[in-house]
Enzyme design. Structure first.
Site, mmCIF file in Angstrom:
data_model
loop_
_atom_site.group_PDB
_atom_site.id
_atom_site.type_symbol
_atom_site.label_atom_id
_atom_site.label_comp_id
_atom_site.label_asym_id
_atom_site.label_seq_id
_atom_site.Cartn_x
_atom_site.Cartn_y
_atom_site.Cartn_z
ATOM 1 C CD GLN A 136 -2.804 1.405 0.336
ATOM 2 O OE1 GLN A 136 -3.494 0.429 0.049
ATOM 3 N NE2 GLN A 136 -2.947 2.580 -0.250
ATOM 4 N N PRO B 35 4.701 8.337 0.425
ATOM 5 C CG PRO B 35 3.920 9.687 -1.298
ATOM 6 C CD PRO B 35 4.316 9.734 0.141
ATOM 7 C CB SER B 36 8.709 6.122 -2.593
ATOM 8 O OG SER B 36 8.116 6.532 -3.808
ATOM 9 N NE ARG B 37 6.128 0.081 2.164
ATOM 10 C CZ ARG B 37 4.939 0.087 1.532
ATOM 11 N NH1 ARG B 37 4.463 1.223 1.045
ATOM 12 N NH2 ARG B 37 4.240 -1.022 1.402
ATOM 13 C CG LEU B 38 11.163 7.771 0.505
ATOM 14 C CD1 LEU B 38 11.551 8.861 -0.491
ATOM 15 C CD2 LEU B 38 12.414 7.105 1.084
#
Length: 221
Positions: A18, A197-200
């Site tokens: 997700q 977003p982008s696991r950041l």
């Protein structure tokens, strides 16, 4: 595909992902004290109609450091401590006697947020437990007497019979059982996690210093 208990699942759970993007968390926008920041986020979770916004995963450990966890409900933030109630003789109660430290985690998926708290645990004052117990619904008060929480029982009928027994014993006035009451978690470390977003992800951590003040920092996702 994943195999669980000999059954093949149609979805590869390793591929479930997700991406988060609803909000961001900046250090300069956070309150100076972690419980103040928690109260802000909790109110936003309530306003957003998050399902069970006070539900938290409580992790405890025995004297050997073996952990266990379960979901309980937060019942207050008082004097900068997180309050919950339970049976003192339950598994978690027994572990807190052996090892008076715990962690709690809140996950508000609708807001893509987590809060993780670590600290020492003590019992609240008996008068505080009495006051809260008196506010509970009648059946919940009787249930606190009927259930010997975490003990093995031969069948569900044991609880049903005990419930009837204590209902007859306490028809109107139900006093607080001596084995039931509140605990307070005095936080030493509190982390606020905002999905990005982008696991950041955004992670802001508060750590209590020896002088009692709180240091606030950003850590890598």
């Amino acid at each position: 595909m994943a195999v669980i208990d000999g059954k093949t699942m149609k979805i590869n759970i390793a591929d479930i992902r997700q991406d988060y993007s609803k909000k961001e968390l900046r250090k300069k926008d956070c309150q100076d004290h972690p419980t103040e920041q928690f109260n802000v986020w909790l109110q936003e979770a309530i306003d957003a109609e998050v399902v069970e916004p006070t539900a938290m995963t409580l992790a405890t450990a025995d004297k050997d450091g073996r952990p266990s966890s379960r979901t309980v409900l937060l019942k207050g933030v008082e004097d900068n401590r997180f309050i919950f109630y339970t049976n003192y003789k339950s598994r978690k109660g027994s572990q807190l006697v052996e090892n008076p430290y715990a962690s709690i985690s809140f996950f508000w998926k609708e807001l893509e947020r987590q809060v993780n708290v670590e600290g020492t645990v003590t019992k609240v004052a008996e008068s505080t437990s009495d006051e809260y117990f008196a506010s509970r619904p009648y059946k919940s008060r009787v249930g606190a007497w009927a259930s010997e929480q975490s003990k093995e029982i031969s069948s569900k009928n044991v609880i049903k019979l005990r419930f009837v027994e204590y209902s007859m014993k306490h028809i109107t006035n139900v006093p607080r059982p001596p084995h039931w009451g509140g605990y307070a978690i005095d936080p030493e470390r509190v982390e606020f996690w905002q999905g990005r977003p982008s696991r950041l992800h955004d992670r802001i951590v508060y750590e209590k210093q020896e002088n009692g003040l709180w240091a606030k920092k950003r850590v890598a996702p």
